[in-house]
Design an enzyme around this catalytic site. Structure first.
Site, PDB file in Angstrom:
ATOM      1  N   LYS A 251      64.600  24.907  89.672  1.00 38.94           N
ATOM      2  CA  LYS A 251      63.599  24.155  90.499  1.00 38.94           C
ATOM      3  C   LYS A 251      63.146  22.877  89.816  1.00 38.94           C
ATOM      4  O   LYS A 251      62.540  22.762  88.861  1.00 38.94           O
ATOM      5  CB  LYS A 251      62.390  25.091  90.880  1.00 38.94           C
TER       6      LYS A 251
ATOM      7  N   ARG B 201      54.846  19.703 100.960  1.00 36.09           N
ATOM      8  CA  ARG B 201      53.121  19.532 100.368  1.00 36.09           C
ATOM      9  C   ARG B 201      52.157  19.479 101.818  1.00 36.09           C
ATOM     10  O   ARG B 201      51.225  19.910 101.876  1.00 36.09           O
ATOM     11  CB  ARG B 201      52.910  19.033  99.300  1.00 36.09           C
TER      12      ARG B 201
ATOM     13  N   LYS C 145      67.410  23.919  93.645  1.00 37.27           N
ATOM     14  CA  LYS C 145      66.456  23.296  94.558  1.00 37.27           C
ATOM     15  C   LYS C 145      65.995  21.854  93.707  1.00 37.27           C
ATOM     16  O   LYS C 145      65.520  22.229  92.932  1.00 37.27           O
ATOM     17  CB  LYS C 145      65.444  24.200  94.952  1.00 37.27           C
TER      18      LYS C 145
ATOM     19  N   SER D 255      62.266  20.261 102.100  1.00 40.57           N
ATOM     20  CA  SER D 255      61.648  19.281 103.011  1.00 40.57           C
ATOM     21  C   SER D 255      62.256  18.007 103.066  1.00 40.57           C
ATOM     22  O   SER D 255      62.581  17.260 104.419  1.00 40.57           O
ATOM     23  CB  SER D 255      60.132  19.514 103.127  1.00 40.57           C
TER      24      SER D 255
HETATM   25  C1  PBG Z   1      55.689  25.799  95.989  1.00 40.99           C
HETATM   26  C2  PBG Z   1      56.993  25.626  96.751  1.00 40.99           C
HETATM   27  C3  PBG Z   1      57.479  24.184  96.999  1.00 40.99           C
HETATM   28  C4  PBG Z   1      58.464  24.439  97.595  1.00 40.99           C
HETATM   29  C5  PBG Z   1      58.675  25.788  98.005  1.00 40.99           C
HETATM   30  N1  PBG Z   1      57.780  26.272  97.158  1.00 40.99           N
HETATM   31  C6  PBG Z   1      56.778  23.003  96.771  1.00 40.99           C
HETATM   32  C7  PBG Z   1      56.377  22.645  95.342  1.00 40.99           C
HETATM   33  O1  PBG Z   1      56.863  23.184  94.447  1.00 40.99           O
HETATM   34  O2  PBG Z   1      55.240  21.727  95.299  1.00 40.99           O
HETATM   35  C8  PBG Z   1      59.074  23.144  98.355  1.00 40.99           C
HETATM   36  C9  PBG Z   1      59.998  23.356  99.698  1.00 40.99           C
HETATM   37  C10 PBG Z   1      60.380  22.092 100.313  1.00 40.99           C
HETATM   38  O3  PBG Z   1      60.030  21.047 100.123  1.00 40.99           O
HETATM   39  O4  PBG Z   1      60.923  22.472 101.520  1.00 40.99           O
HETATM   40  N2  PBG Z   1      55.731  26.872  95.242  1.00 40.99           N
END
Ligand code: PBG
Length: 330
Positions: A202, A212, A256, A282
């Site tokens: 990640k 967010r 991701k 996203s």
């Molecule tokens: C948080 C989480 C995030 C996403 C999935 N789980 C955002 C972050 O780490 O701030 C992002 C998913 C997306 O952007 O579609 N635990």
């Protein structure tokens, strides 16, 4: 792969590109609905669905809206969802206490969802960010997201999510050791078949911005998520994370964001004997959707974006386009 010396005109690549039927016969991969996972946002306060401004076409669902949407998805052939809460019905604190309340909104929601749709596969995110006052995925102590204190919270949260009926838990927090910690607690609490889908690679990414906004976890200034999420300049580390996660008990690994990291998906798919999933996040969604809405490109760009992830080696993809694709191929 065997490399022959291939000469023109014995070899004409264009023979196999002559028409669609032939192209379909020889293609490496194709889109299969069974390989798509739809993320859904649910609010603990909304009594009706609302639009998510940063993600045109996506909604923040009320509980009832969520149940209706799942019914539609199942009818279209999307059988797996990843649930994310937008929570504002309680006061968030520094440790994210509400995350470990066995009767919190998410636990109740998952119970209702699984009661109504027992055949649906539910993926629950394991991270503290919807629950902490800081918006961080862990417990902040002395201006640092404390790894080991966070593990205990994540593990309790995981047991509750598993007890509520989640089929798959997806730790997305990036604390060290969390997979092992959660796996051992799941085993000793009787949850032997709960699947751990580790957000292994990640990256600390700018592409999460719209998410967010959707879940209301935009951080205030201060500690950076870069102190726990992976640096996007690294790929050797992705292999190291894959090794530790598999050793600690992960069943599936996630990469991701997806599109900028096809090289990582490929590397892990070739090097490790567990399935690799990709999350088209996203920002990737909004970028494509806004381009389509502005008629800068055609919506076939969606198919292309997903196909290339499968070609890279993803076994399944979490994508906000899952429903759209399912409708297209209905
Ligand atoms: C948080 C989480 C995030 C996403 C999935 N789980 C955002 C972050 O780490 O701030 C992002 C998913 C997306 O952007 O579609 N635990």
């Amino acid at each position: 792969m065997k490399r022959l010396s291939r000469k023109f005109p014995n070899t004409r690549s264009r023979r196999l590109r002559l028409n669609k039927t032939i192209r379909d016969l020889v293609s490496d991969v194709s889109i299969d609905k069974a390989k798509l996972i739809q993320p859904l946002f649910v609010s603990d306060l909304n009594s009706r669905n609302t639009d998510i401004e940063s993600m045109p076409g996506q909604k923040l669902y009320s509980l009832n809206g969520l149940l209706k949407e799942i019914e539609i998805l199942l009818a279209l052939g999307i059988k797996t969802v990843a649930l994310f809460p937008n929570l504002s019905g309680f006061t968030k604190d520094i440790v994210g206490s509400e995350a470990i309340n066995p009767e919190n909104f998410m636990c109740k929601t998952i119970q209702k969802v699984k009661e109504k749709f027992p055949e649906l596969i539910v993926i629950s995110d394991v991270a503290l960010d919807p629950y902490t006052s800081t918006g961080h995925d862990g417990v902040v102590i002395d201006d640092y997201v404390n790894n080991d204190e966070t593990l205990q919270m994540l593990s309790k949260m995981s047991i509750n999510l598993a007890s509520s009926g989640s089929d798959i838990l997806a730790p997305s927090d990036m604390m060290d050791g969390r997979i092992g910690y959660i796996r051992s607690d799941l085993e000793s609490n009787g949850h032997k078949n709960t699947i751990l889908l580790s957000y292994s690679s990640k990256y600390s990414s700018n592409f999460y911005g719209p998410f967010r906004e959707a879940v209301g976890s935009r951080q205030k200034k201060g500690i950076s998520k870069k102190t726990y999420q992976m640096d996007y300049r690294n790929i050797i580390e992705a292999n190291m994370k894959a090794e530790t996660d598999i050793n600690e008990g992960a069943d599936i690994l996630m990469v991701k964001p997806a599109m900028p990291n096809a090289d990582v998906i490929r590397d892990l798919a070739l090097n490790y004997s567990v399935p690799i999933f990709a999350y088209q996040v996203s920002g990737e969604y909004s970028m494509l959707k806004l381009g389509i809405d502005k008629k800068i490109f055609d919506n076939n760009v969606i198919d292309e974006s997903l196909i290339t992830l499968f070609r890279a080696g993803s076994k399944s993809v979490i994508t906000y386009f899952a429903k759209w694709i399912a409708k297209k191929y209905d």
